[in-house]
Design a protein around this motif. Structure first.
Motif, PDB file in Angstrom:
ATOM      1  N   SER A 103       0.767  -0.944   0.196  1.00 18.93           N
ATOM      2  CA  SER A 103      -0.080  -0.290   0.356  1.00 18.93           C
ATOM      3  C   SER A 103       0.706   1.068   0.024  1.00 18.93           C
ATOM      4  O   SER A 103       2.017   0.938   0.288  1.00 18.93           O
ATOM      5  N   LEU A 104       0.704   2.517  -0.314  1.00 17.79           N
ATOM      6  CA  LEU A 104       0.684   3.795  -0.219  1.00 17.79           C
ATOM      7  C   LEU A 104       1.598   4.101   0.941  1.00 17.79           C
ATOM      8  O   LEU A 104       2.509   4.889   1.043  1.00 17.79           O
ATOM      9  N   LEU A 150      12.056   3.618  -5.049  1.00 24.35           N
ATOM     10  CA  LEU A 150      11.363   3.522  -6.574  1.00 24.35           C
ATOM     11  C   LEU A 150      10.914   1.915  -6.184  1.00 24.35           C
ATOM     12  O   LEU A 150      11.294   0.899  -5.893  1.00 24.35           O
ATOM     13  N   LEU A 151       9.781   1.539  -7.035  1.00 25.32           N
ATOM     14  CA  LEU A 151       8.867   0.782  -7.182  1.00 25.32           C
ATOM     15  C   LEU A 151       8.986  -0.548  -8.267  1.00 25.32           C
ATOM     16  O   LEU A 151       8.234   0.843  -9.254  1.00 25.32           O
ATOM     17  N   ALA A 152       8.958  -1.393  -8.459  1.00 26.00           N
ATOM     18  CA  ALA A 152       9.479  -2.117  -9.581  1.00 26.00           C
ATOM     19  C   ALA A 152       8.568  -3.462  -9.321  1.00 26.00           C
ATOM     20  O   ALA A 152       8.597  -4.274  -8.069  1.00 26.00           O
ATOM     21  N   THR A 153       8.786  -3.970 -10.385  1.00 26.60           N
ATOM     22  CA  THR A 153       7.664  -5.267 -10.513  1.00 26.60           C
ATOM     23  C   THR A 153       9.124  -6.186 -10.065  1.00 26.60           C
ATOM     24  O   THR A 153      10.303  -5.943 -10.691  1.00 26.60           O
ATOM     25  N   GLU A 154       9.271  -7.827  -9.890  1.00 25.14           N
ATOM     26  CA  GLU A 154      10.221  -8.569  -9.851  1.00 25.14           C
ATOM     27  C   GLU A 154      11.038  -9.083 -11.208  1.00 25.14           C
ATOM     28  O   GLU A 154      12.034  -9.272 -11.535  1.00 25.14           O
ATOM     29  N   ALA A 155       9.621  -9.165 -12.065  1.00 25.59           N
ATOM     30  CA  ALA A 155       9.342  -8.890 -13.891  1.00 25.59           C
ATOM     31  C   ALA A 155      10.532  -8.501 -14.222  1.00 25.59           C
ATOM     32  O   ALA A 155      11.641  -8.430 -15.184  1.00 25.59           O
ATOM     33  N   ALA A 156      10.488  -6.669 -14.340  1.00 24.48           N
ATOM     34  CA  ALA A 156      11.218  -5.758 -14.304  1.00 24.48           C
ATOM     35  C   ALA A 156      12.704  -5.856 -14.011  1.00 24.48           C
ATOM     36  O   ALA A 156      12.867  -5.373 -14.767  1.00 24.48           O
ATOM     37  N   TRP A 157      12.739  -6.028 -12.646  1.00 26.76           N
ATOM     38  CA  TRP A 157      14.335  -5.953 -12.275  1.00 26.76           C
ATOM     39  C   TRP A 157      15.223  -7.522 -12.838  1.00 26.76           C
ATOM     40  O   TRP A 157      16.139  -7.337 -13.687  1.00 26.76           O
ATOM     41  N   ALA A 160      -0.176  -5.598 -10.580  1.00 28.50           N
ATOM     42  CA  ALA A 160      -1.347  -4.671 -10.722  1.00 28.50           C
ATOM     43  C   ALA A 160      -0.946  -3.231  -9.686  1.00 28.50           C
ATOM     44  O   ALA A 160      -1.915  -2.191 -10.407  1.00 28.50           O
ATOM     45  N   PHE A 161      -0.347  -3.599  -8.656  1.00 29.11           N
ATOM     46  CA  PHE A 161       0.009  -2.295  -7.774  1.00 29.11           C
ATOM     47  C   PHE A 161       0.335  -1.342  -8.696  1.00 29.11           C
ATOM     48  O   PHE A 161      -0.260  -0.717  -8.877  1.00 29.11           O
ATOM     49  N   VAL A 162       1.251  -1.710  -8.780  1.00 30.24           N
ATOM     50  CA  VAL A 162       1.979  -0.926 -10.072  1.00 30.24           C
ATOM     51  C   VAL A 162       1.536   0.123 -10.982  1.00 30.24           C
ATOM     52  O   VAL A 162       1.360   1.086 -11.072  1.00 30.24           O
ATOM     53  N   ARG A 163       0.604  -0.716 -11.604  1.00 31.93           N
ATOM     54  CA  ARG A 163       0.137  -0.358 -12.743  1.00 31.93           C
ATOM     55  C   ARG A 163      -1.560   0.780 -11.965  1.00 31.93           C
ATOM     56  O   ARG A 163      -1.736   1.819 -12.861  1.00 31.93           O
ATOM     57  N   GLN A 164      -1.660   0.758 -11.168  1.00 34.56           N
ATOM     58  CA  GLN A 164      -2.377   1.314 -10.628  1.00 34.56           C
ATOM     59  C   GLN A 164      -2.317   2.688 -10.128  1.00 34.56           C
ATOM     60  O   GLN A 164      -2.758   3.563  -9.879  1.00 34.56           O
TER      61      GLN A 164
END
Ligand code: ZN
Length: 504
Positions: free
Chosen positions: A9-10, A45-52, A81-85
């Protein structure tokens, strides 16, 4: 990756608006649901595991950009989903902010435009001032034209207040407060008239009153655009010549008196035009009302220092001026500094609040300047007093036989088309000038002002009353205005009329 914290959560954090466009561009390039990145305004900096796993280099580049804004940038993981939101919410608020900014800009533009409309209208009618009275939900508006108030259609208080506040906030060079209806404030605004491109300098004064507040705007067209000379102001050629001569003098004090709104500042600007180009003019003003490119104008603020003028006069003396102008002498320190400057090789020109030319001396005594100082030989280059009076409309003025004033012209009550149904057309300057001689110096030293007046009258001196009487006889002035505005007019006219009874 497992070492990085996972954000779900933010909390109190938001998407960083400044870095959002950069994150959106990266996201577009990836064009995938699994890889996502966003930077938060708490420096994460918030990234998904796939992006890393797939784009570590791009994330490092992005992190370097982020460090320019947040030097201690942290990394965290989140699901896609959280990053996209986060990105979608951030983009929505960015659009909303842009929309509000555009609206605010529009409201401000509209507000400024409506003040410009009122000012253009008043100027085209020849108004010198615009009076606003905000009461209830109404803004009552009146223009002063040729010295008389003319009421206009009332407008909404809110829109007029917004218009004035917008102009003060964006077009004033000496307004530094937040617009507050309960405060007394003065400021200068410069507006450009849309039709003529003529710059108009406006002096605004605002103060609270019983049922709201009032704002007075004094309109002053740029003198370079209007180029008023002494003769255009209505000074007779003989008087204009003597004033021209004074402005060429090396030393002395020239003082101008008259009530507020009777053109002292305009006369001062006209006098400046008479100074030879070989002389340096420094003008100390509060406020600067007429912009005059030829001379050095300095704004002197007396808000925090009542002796600011006296201080500035002393400091300007070190700048090698020939002529020093002071917008008004209001206190002893300024008066003394002006006298000192005038007796040490400078021509000093200023205005004082006094009823007539001799009255200038009473005012200086009242301020506390000693008669000894004021009676120094050749101190005064001149004492000038002036009034602006409405000129009768030549098309509709009425010739009448008046018990008191004899055969005279009076202002028509209904007026005509020529004068916009007001009965008057323009104004004329009525003035008097004394160039003190040795005899005057004695009267000044002994403070015998009434004897001085008597002596001047005996010598056939041309007082404001004489000048006004001449214009009444020529049918240019209404005698009742002269009696109301010119000191000693009734007495002077009475004596003249007794000498030569009026013929019908
Ligand atoms: Zn008329």
């Amino acid at each position: 990756m497992a070492l990085l914290p996972v954000l779900k959560s933010l909390g109190a954090a938001q998407v960083c608006m400044r870095l959002l466009p950069l994150c959106m561009r990266v996201q577009e390039k990836w064009n995938s649901a699994a890889e996502g990145v966003v930077i938060l305004d708490n420096g994460t900096l918030l990234a998904t595991e796939a992006a890393w796993q797939r784009y570590p280099q791009m994330l490092c580049n992005l992190a370097n950009e982020g460090k320019l804004v947040y030097p201690s940038l942290q990394w965290a993981l989140a699901d896609s989903a959280f990053v996209r939101q986060c990105l979608a919410d951030g983009d929505a608020s960015r659009r909303e902010l842009a929309r509000r900014a555009a609206l605010a800009l529009d409201a401000e533009t509209l507000a400024k435009q409506s003040l410009l409309d009122i000012v253009s209208d008043a100027y085209s009618q020849g108004a010198s001032d615009i009076h606003f009275r905000m009461t209830g939900s109404e803004a009552r508006i009146a223009y002063r034209i040729h010295g008389q108030l003319r009421h206009q259609t009332a407008r909404s208080r809110t829109s007029v207040t917004e218009a004035i506040a917008a102009a003060l906030n964006t077009q004033s060079d000496d307004f530094h407060d937040v617009f507050d209806e309960s405060q007394v404030t003065g400021a200068s605004i410069t507006l450009t008239l849309p039709d003529s491109g003529l710059p108009i300098r406006i002096r605004s004064q605002k103060s609270p009153c019983r049922d709201g507040f009032s704002v007075t705007l004094r309109l002053q067209a740029d003198s370079t655009a209007r180029a008023l000379t002494l003769s255009e102001l209505g000074f007779a050629s003989e008087r204009a010549k003597r004033l021209q001569h004074i402005m060429g003098q090396a030393t002395g004090l020239l003082l101008i008196s008259g009530p507020t709104g009777h053109g002292k500042t305009t006369t001062l600007a006209a006098l400046n035009r008479e100074v030879p180009a070989t002389r340096k003019v420094v003008s100390l003003e509060d406020p600067i009302e007429i912009i005059q490119p030829r001379i050095e104008q300095k704004y002197v603020s007396t808000d925090n220092n009542p002796e600011a003028f006296a201080h500035m006069i002393r400091s300007v003396l070190r700048e090698d001026p020939d002529v020093i102008e002071v917008s008004e002498i209001r206190d002893l320190a300024t008066a003394k500094a002006a006298v000192t400057a005038a007796t040490t090789g400078h021509l000093v020109v200023s205005t004082v609040h006094a009823t007539d030319a001799v009255g200038i001396l009473s005012r200086l005594y009242d301020l506390g300047v000693s008669s000894l100082q004021l009676s120094q030989p050749h101190l005064f280059a001149g004492l000038l007093a002036q009034r602006l009076l409405p000129k009768l409309c030549s098309s509709c003025k009425e010739r009448v036989q008046d018990n008191r004033w004899g055969t005279v012209y009076r202002q028509s009550k209904s007026g005509c088309e020529q004068c916009n149904f007001t009965g008057s057309n323009g104004r004329i300057a009525i003035s008097e000038l004394i160039v003190p001689n040795e005899e005057a110096t004695t009267f000044i030293r002994e403070q015998k002002l009434s004897q001085w007046c008597a002596s001047l009258a005996q010598q056939g001196w041309d007082s404001m009353a004489c000048e006004a009487f001449m214009w009444v006889q020529r049918g240019v002035l209404d005698p009742s205005y002269a009696a109301e505005l010119i000191p000693g007019y009734a007495q002077h006219a009475g004596a003249e009329l007794q000498q030569e009874p009026a013929h019908v």
